[in-house]
Design a protein around this motif. Structure first.
Motif, PDB file in Angstrom:
ATOM      1  N   LEU A 279       0.771  -1.163   0.159  1.00 33.74           N
ATOM      2  CA  LEU A 279       0.081   0.030  -0.083  1.00 33.74           C
ATOM      3  C   LEU A 279       0.860   1.273  -0.090  1.00 33.74           C
ATOM      4  N   LEU A 280       1.933   1.423   0.119  1.00 35.02           N
ATOM      5  CA  LEU A 280       3.208   2.265   0.184  1.00 35.02           C
ATOM      6  C   LEU A 280       2.582   3.306  -1.000  1.00 35.02           C
ATOM      7  N   GLY A 281       2.884   3.112  -2.373  1.00 34.86           N
ATOM      8  CA  GLY A 281       2.569   3.972  -3.318  1.00 34.86           C
ATOM      9  C   GLY A 281       1.298   4.627  -3.187  1.00 34.86           C
ATOM     10  N   TYR A 282       0.206   3.911  -2.819  1.00 32.21           N
ATOM     11  CA  TYR A 282      -1.205   4.348  -2.658  1.00 32.21           C
ATOM     12  C   TYR A 282      -1.050   5.381  -1.362  1.00 32.21           C
ATOM     13  N   MET A 283      -0.560   5.003  -0.317  1.00 31.24           N
ATOM     14  CA  MET A 283      -0.627   6.096   0.583  1.00 31.24           C
ATOM     15  C   MET A 283      -0.005   7.373   0.460  1.00 31.24           C
ATOM     16  N   LEU A 284       1.057   7.165  -0.300  1.00 31.51           N
ATOM     17  CA  LEU A 284       1.758   8.482  -0.631  1.00 31.51           C
ATOM     18  C   LEU A 284       0.955   9.316  -1.371  1.00 31.51           C
ATOM     19  N   SER A 285      -0.232   8.844  -2.164  1.00 32.99           N
ATOM     20  CA  SER A 285      -0.915   9.565  -2.810  1.00 32.99           C
ATOM     21  C   SER A 285      -2.138  10.103  -2.567  1.00 32.99           C
TER      22      SER A 285
END
Length: 538
Positions: A279-285
């Motif tokens: 989920l890292l990429g999603y959380m950063l967006s």
């Protein structure tokens, strides 16, 4: 109230009179004009809240939470901090524990959590652990009972509220009618999240030393807290995943979820590792309701990102997911604000440390023409311009040197965001770093940045080669026939120097910058003019 018998009818009337005052009269007047009076009321009501065991206990609870959670209550907080003793806060701890450990209505438990959050905001996280006995009482509770009850109650609230919010938000048939209900639940969720963050902050203040923690709480309690936090963060990550599956990218509840995740992972970067990687990429967006682009989500996750990039595995996660571009973009946005606060400076250096960790890992490969790094090169050179802070100059210089190791000369000079003025800024930046640290580290500030100076002067991962790309050998071989890239373009500086001194082993791009600056300062020649005149000068 201080002189009336506990639990008497007169106490009940006094409580209701105060309630009328704080509810009916203009809050901005009552709180600003009478903070000392209200602080004395809080002390008196706190005593009743601790000792009463009847319905008046709930009256006292609701009155206290109303007074302390008001948006105008800051002067009352200040007055309470000036109290000579902390009996009032101890009484509140005793009353809150009594509410949370008994079977009472959910609304009462929520008021108790709101009150606990307010008290911690006034006196600090250490309030969560302390004495639990009333004066003259034979009953004494363990000092860690409060923190365990608040954590458990907050965890339950978070699980229930996240489930309710998911049902309300993704029920398209009742989306409009659910709006008010969603806002109420989001506010309650914010209280529970805040308490979890405060518990995380308290645990982190022990410094990771079990001996320090055991001197305050037992090993068993510490284990329970960590276990509870792990489980709660897992539940919050599940909520984030659900939002991702429903295509939700915006929401203050999502941003608050990212914040509490970031707070915990900054202390335990390996917790829930598989879910975090997913989920890292999603959380950063994720964006807040009023944000036009992701900013705070990156800010909340930066401490964790800085931690995981200390290891090669963490760097690979950021590089493969492209998340490093979000960090670079965040750093550029902070620099472009140009009105830094101390908090902004902390975030800037966290982002710089994260990027440094990435660039220093030789196992991590980046696209040689990645535009995000070229934009960062420009931003860093402008950031340090006019600054006298050694840490800023050395940090910017070290990152710039590593970026130049990764990019190509052609990509740099042909990039639309990179101008001849930026070349001059880079030259000045590097010269300042050499001047600052080149004379036996005469400055104490410079001595503190010696590790960054070593990055600037150490043998690079690669350098300019004849064809405009960095080689991996640390020196560049000379080819006898060198042609300009096109008729009006100057030769690459590295090629000029080799053309004049064929046997020279070039250790760094920085000598060229340094020489160009010396000549441009003294003879007022441009960078391009110097490159044409270099053979003649030699």
């Amino acid at each position: 109230m201080m002189i009336l018998p506990d639990g008497s009818h007169m106490i009940e009337l006094a409580l209701r009179l105060v309630q009328i005052i704080v509810i009916k009269l203009p809050s901005e007047y009552v709180y600003s004009e009478h903070p000392t009076d209200l602080s004395m009321v809080v002390c008196a009501v706190a005593k009743q809240f601790a000792v009463l065991q009847n319905a008046l206990k709930f009256e006292a609870l609701h009155l206290l939470s109303t007074i302390l959670s008001n948006r105008y209550s800051a002067p009352v907080y200040d007055a309470l901090r000036l109290m000579e003793n902390d009996v009032w806060s101890t009484n509140l701890r005793i009353g809150i524990v009594a509410i949370l450990q008994n079977r009472v209505a959910p609304s009462h438990k929520l008021h108790a959590l709101v009150l606990a959050e307010c008290v911690i905001s006034i006196v600090g996280e250490r309030w969560l652990i302390g004495e639990m006995n009333l004066t003259g009482s034979q009953v004494s509770l363990p000092a860690d009972r409060c923190i365990l009850l608040i954590l458990e109650s907050s965890r339950i609230e978070i699980a229930v509220l996240l489930n309710d919010l998911a049902c309300l938000k993704y029920d398209a048939s009742n989306a409009s009618s659910n709006r008010e209900n969603i806002l109420v639940k989001q506010r309650n969720l914010g209280v529970a999240f805040s308490l979890v963050e405060k518990i995380i902050k308290l645990i982190s203040s022990f410094g990771g030393e079990e001996s320090t923690a055991n001197a305050i709480i037992s090993e068993n309690t510490f284990t329970k807290i960590i276990s509870g936090l792990n489980e709660t963060i897992g539940v919050v990550l599940d909520y984030i995943r659900d939002a991702k599956e429903h295509g939700q990218m915006k929401g203050d509840d999502l941003l608050a979820a990212v914040r509490v995740i970031g707070s915990y992972l900054a202390e335990a970067p390996d917790a829930c590792k598989d879910k975090v990687i997913e989920l890292l990429g999603y959380m950063l967006s994720i964006e807040g309701e009023d944000e036009l682009s992701p900013f705070y989500s990156i800010c909340f996750l930066l401490p964790m990102l800085c931690q995981i990039t200390l290891k090669t595995g963490g760097c690979k996660i950021l590089a493969s997911s492209g998340a490093f571009r979000e960090v670079v973009g965040y750093l550029i946005a902070l620099i472009d604000q140009n009105n830094f606060t101390s908090e902004d400076n902390g975030s800037i250096f966290l982002a710089c440390d994260t990027i440094l960790n990435l660039l220093l890992k030789e196992q991590i490969e980046f696209p040689s023409d990645d535009p995000s790094f070229i934009r960062l090169l420009v931003a860093l050179s402008r950031w340090a311009e006019g600054m006298d802070d050694a840490s800023i100059i050395m940090m910017a210089s070290s990152i710039c040197s590593l970026i130049l190791d990764l990019t190509s000369e052609e990509a740099l000079l042909n990039h639309p965001d990179f101008t001849s003025g930026d070349i001059g800024n880079l030259s000045k930046l590097i010269r300042r770093s050499f001047v600052m640290c080149g004379q036996d580290l005469i400055s104490d500030d410079a001595k503190a940045e010696v590790d960054l100076f070593q990055i600037i002067t150490s043998e690079p991962r690669g350098r300019f080669s004849r064809r405009g790309r960095f080689s991996r050998r640390g020196t560049v071989s000379c080819e006898p026939n060198m042609e300009p890239r096109h008729k009006s373009a100057p030769w690459p500086i590295g090629d000029i120097v080799h053309h004049c001194i064929p046997g020279l082993g070039i250790e760094s791009f920085w000598p060229y910058c340094f020489l160009s600056l010396v000549f441009s300062d003294s003879l007022f020649l441009s960078f391009s003019s110097f490159s044409f005149l270099a053979p003649l000068l030699f």
